[in-house]
Design an enzyme around this catalytic site. Structure first.
Site, PDB file in Angstrom:
ATOM      1  N   ASP A 206       0.826  -1.208   0.000  1.00  0.00           N
ATOM      2  CA  ASP A 206       0.000   0.000   0.000  1.00  0.00           C
ATOM      3  C   ASP A 206       0.861   1.258   0.000  1.00  0.00           C
ATOM      4  O   ASP A 206       2.090   1.185   0.061  1.00  0.00           O
ATOM      5  CB  ASP A 206      -0.950  -0.005   1.211  1.00  0.00           C
ATOM      6  CG  ASP A 206      -0.221  -0.182   2.540  1.00  0.00           C
ATOM      7  OD1 ASP A 206       1.028  -0.201   2.551  1.00  0.00           O
ATOM      8  OD2 ASP A 206      -0.891  -0.294   3.576  1.00  0.00           O
TER       9      ASP A 206
ATOM     10  N   ASN B  29      -6.653  -0.835  14.554  1.00  0.00           N
ATOM     11  CA  ASN B  29      -8.092  -0.951  14.284  1.00  0.00           C
ATOM     12  C   ASN B  29      -8.405  -2.222  13.483  1.00  0.00           C
ATOM     13  O   ASN B  29      -9.522  -2.383  13.002  1.00  0.00           O
ATOM     14  CB  ASN B  29      -8.587   0.282  13.526  1.00  0.00           C
ATOM     15  CG  ASN B  29      -7.881   0.462  12.188  1.00  0.00           C
ATOM     16  OD1 ASN B  29      -7.029  -0.357  11.818  1.00  0.00           O
ATOM     17  ND2 ASN B  29      -8.215   1.502  11.463  1.00  0.00           N
TER      18      ASN B  29
ATOM     19  N   HIS C 156      -7.040  -3.041  10.617  1.00  0.00           N
ATOM     20  CA  HIS C 156      -6.901  -2.924   9.157  1.00  0.00           C
ATOM     21  C   HIS C 156      -5.754  -3.793   8.651  1.00  0.00           C
ATOM     22  O   HIS C 156      -4.792  -4.073   9.364  1.00  0.00           O
ATOM     23  CB  HIS C 156      -6.774  -1.458   8.709  1.00  0.00           C
ATOM     24  CG  HIS C 156      -5.463  -0.807   8.956  1.00  0.00           C
ATOM     25  ND1 HIS C 156      -5.263   0.542   8.782  1.00  0.00           N
ATOM     26  CD2 HIS C 156      -4.257  -1.287   9.363  1.00  0.00           C
ATOM     27  CE1 HIS C 156      -4.009   0.846   9.052  1.00  0.00           C
ATOM     28  NE2 HIS C 156      -3.381  -0.241   9.410  1.00  0.00           N
TER      29      HIS C 156
ATOM     30  N   GLU D 173      -9.593  -0.542   5.652  1.00  0.00           N
ATOM     31  CA  GLU D 173     -10.038  -0.041   6.947  1.00  0.00           C
ATOM     32  C   GLU D 173     -11.318  -0.755   7.409  1.00  0.00           C
ATOM     33  O   GLU D 173     -11.974  -1.425   6.594  1.00  0.00           O
ATOM     34  CB  GLU D 173     -10.299   1.471   6.833  1.00  0.00           C
ATOM     35  CG  GLU D 173      -9.075   2.284   6.418  1.00  0.00           C
ATOM     36  CD  GLU D 173      -8.037   2.438   7.527  1.00  0.00           C
ATOM     37  OE1 GLU D 173      -7.842   1.528   8.336  1.00  0.00           O
ATOM     38  OE2 GLU D 173      -7.395   3.502   7.566  1.00  0.00           O
TER      39      GLU D 173
HETATM   40  P1  PGA Z   1       2.859  -1.319  12.241  1.00  0.00           P
HETATM   41  O1  PGA Z   1       1.588  -1.042  11.347  1.00  0.00           O
HETATM   42  O2  PGA Z   1       3.511  -2.547  11.661  1.00  0.00           O
HETATM   43  O3  PGA Z   1       3.692  -0.087  12.077  1.00  0.00           O
HETATM   44  O4  PGA Z   1       2.377  -1.557  13.632  1.00  0.00           O
HETATM   45  C1  PGA Z   1       0.650  -2.026  11.123  1.00  0.00           C
HETATM   46  C2  PGA Z   1      -0.513  -1.420  10.411  1.00  0.00           C
HETATM   47  O5  PGA Z   1      -0.995  -0.344  10.839  1.00  0.00           O
HETATM   48  O6  PGA Z   1      -0.977  -2.012   9.424  1.00  0.00           O
END
Ligand code: PGA
Length: 247
Positions: A67, A137, A139, A144
């Protein structure tokens, strides 16, 4: 579904690296989708080391980035592409031009960026491995809460949690509004779907992912519908699930 719990983030990352290596040994011409967050960083270090030691050959492997923040490109420290290039791609023995694909968050034609990545994934008959962190959350990528499960690639309005948490990647405060992402349709159809989480802050979402209702309200919970789903946790992230189901 297979749940792996390791004592430390370091041990967890080594195990994830081993999982990826074994897949690539079996199928060198794989398409791997990688996330650019914090969680995979140690796995990347192990993959680089393994590549240097000739434990794994990535010369026939294709990489696609999960992404990107809309409006950001490689020049912005903290963008997904910046993180992946600096912490992995540039340190692997691969041809960056030919073997690495990503969404250009700066493109004027984001729909075309979606088409481009979609086409790549279809050409490979789906993703082989997806290595994904879990957002606070739930995601996956920028899929989302309440996202449509049938999106292949899409431009998605960011949830407030993502906007706030996302600031951790950047030196300055950015106005983050949209993300462009590989959609759940492709991610959930990966031949091997690997989720990773470490640290106490992820304990609650890990519990919801593995034991809450399976619903697109918590996108990571949808992984449970897939038999080829692996999740790797460190001790802290597994805190809330340790007494469940004899784990
Ligand atoms: P992080 O992010 O690996 O920096 O915890 C995970 C995400 O928000 O998809």
């Amino acid at each position: 579904m297979k749940i792996f719990i390791e004592n430390t983030y370091d041990q967890m990352s080594r195990k994830v690296c081993d999982n990826i290596i074994s897949y690539i040994k079996n199928k060198p011409k794989s398409l791997i989708c990688l996330a650019g967050g914090d969680t995979p960083l140690k796995t990347f270090e192990y993959l680089i080391q393994a590549n240097l030691n000739d434990e794994v050959d990535f010369s026939q492997t294709t990489f696609v980035s999960l992404d990107e923040w809309v409006g950001l490109g490689k020049e912005t420290k903290g963008s997904c592409i910046y993180t992946l290039y600096k912490n992995l791609y540039e340190k692997l023995n691969i041809d960056l031009e030919k073997q690495v694909h990503f969404f250009d968050g700066l493109s004027k034609d984001l729909k075309n960026e979606c088409k481009k990545i979609n086409h790549l994934i279809e050409k490979f008959d789906g993703l082989d491995i997806s290595l994904l962190g879990i957002g606070l959350n739930g995601h996956l990528g920028f899929n989302e809460p309440n996202v449509d499960e049938n999106i292949d690639c899409g431009i998605i309005e960011l949830d407030n949690t993502t906007k706030t948490v996302g600031q951790k990647y950047f030196d300055t405060n950015l106005d983050l509004k949209y993300g462009i992402t590989i959609g759940l349709k492709h991610l959930l159809n990966s031949k091997r779907l690997i989720l990773i989480a470490n640290g106490e802050k992820k304990a609650e979402i890990v519990e919801k992912t593995l034991y809450g209702e399976i619903s697109n309200n918590v996108p990571s919970s949808l992984a449970r519908k897939k038999p080829n789903f692996f999740i790797y946790l460190d001790r802290l992230a597994s805190k809330n699930i340790i007494n469940k189901n004899n784990i």
